[in-house]
Design a protein around this motif. Sequence first.
Motif, PDB file in Angstrom:
ATOM      1  N   GLY A 110      -3.853  -7.313   1.158  1.00 48.66           N
ATOM      2  CA  GLY A 110      -4.994  -7.602   2.016  1.00 48.66           C
ATOM      3  C   GLY A 110      -6.015  -6.483   2.015  1.00 48.66           C
ATOM      4  O   GLY A 110      -5.694  -5.334   2.243  1.00 48.66           O
ATOM      5  N   GLY A 111      -7.240  -6.816   1.731  1.00 46.28           N
ATOM      6  CA  GLY A 111      -8.327  -5.857   1.761  1.00 46.28           C
ATOM      7  C   GLY A 111      -8.452  -4.996   0.512  1.00 46.28           C
ATOM      8  O   GLY A 111      -9.354  -4.167   0.423  1.00 46.28           O
ATOM      9  N   ARG A 119      -9.111  -4.462  -3.620  1.00 44.24           N
ATOM     10  CA  ARG A 119      -9.919  -5.106  -4.647  1.00 44.24           C
ATOM     11  C   ARG A 119      -9.651  -4.480  -6.000  1.00 44.24           C
ATOM     12  O   ARG A 119      -9.331  -3.304  -6.095  1.00 44.24           O
ATOM     13  CB  ARG A 119     -11.404  -4.956  -4.339  1.00 44.24           C
ATOM     14  CG  ARG A 119     -11.862  -5.607  -3.074  1.00 44.24           C
ATOM     15  CD  ARG A 119     -13.344  -5.377  -2.803  1.00 44.24           C
ATOM     16  NE  ARG A 119     -13.808  -4.126  -3.371  1.00 44.24           N
ATOM     17  CZ  ARG A 119     -14.980  -3.943  -3.972  1.00 44.24           C
ATOM     18  NH1 ARG A 119     -15.831  -4.920  -4.053  1.00 44.24           N
ATOM     19  NH2 ARG A 119     -15.321  -2.780  -4.465  1.00 44.24           N
ATOM     20  N   ARG A 136       0.802  -1.232   0.000  1.00 41.80           N
ATOM     21  CA  ARG A 136       0.000   0.000   0.000  1.00 41.80           C
ATOM     22  C   ARG A 136       0.834   1.282   0.000  1.00 41.80           C
ATOM     23  O   ARG A 136       0.376   2.306  -0.472  1.00 41.80           O
ATOM     24  CB  ARG A 136      -0.921   0.020   1.212  1.00 41.80           C
ATOM     25  CG  ARG A 136      -2.011  -1.008   1.137  1.00 41.80           C
ATOM     26  CD  ARG A 136      -2.815  -1.036   2.414  1.00 41.80           C
ATOM     27  NE  ARG A 136      -3.758  -2.129   2.397  1.00 41.80           N
ATOM     28  CZ  ARG A 136      -5.040  -1.978   2.619  1.00 41.80           C
ATOM     29  NH1 ARG A 136      -5.532  -0.807   2.885  1.00 41.80           N
ATOM     30  NH2 ARG A 136      -5.830  -3.022   2.592  1.00 41.80           N
TER      31      ARG A 136
END
Length: 176
Positions: free
Chosen positions: A36-37, A39, A7
Amino acid sequence: RPFFRIRHIGMVFQGFELLDYLNVLDNILLPLRIGGGLRVTPQARERATALAEHVGIGDKLRRFPGQLSQGERQRVAVSRALLLQPPLVLADEPTGNLDPSNKGLVLELLLDYVAESGATLLTVTHDRELISRFARVLDISELNQWSESGPGVGSCCWPGATCSGSAGRRLSWCWR
């Protein structure tokens, strides 16, 4: 830690690190698939496509890495690094496999991104032509000149400063 890196740090590897079984678009979107998390959204696909078009590979989104030149692979890697708009971009020889026109295109993309987003770009390069484009340059070959009082003459350069001459290939860390 890997999710933080995905990120917050965009990485351009000298060896590209593209997955052979993914096409160009999916390689650019890869951080979204492993973070993770995160999309893959229509907006993310639009951003990936826009980045690819900006570096001249928009017509190659369905091709696989084995069908691309070294320079095209490098442009995929740069697009992937910028997809999530990270505050830090680490680039190892980001223009090393590019011809002069594409080198300028990719460098402009990186520097424009930094200017617009306020991000930091740290790159390692042997290409002395790039150095004038960076706010600070540390010439690794001159590290032995560093002392407690700071860098030796010419080892750090800022806009308007003069860097020492070059004999042969030298490695420089540049950041903006």
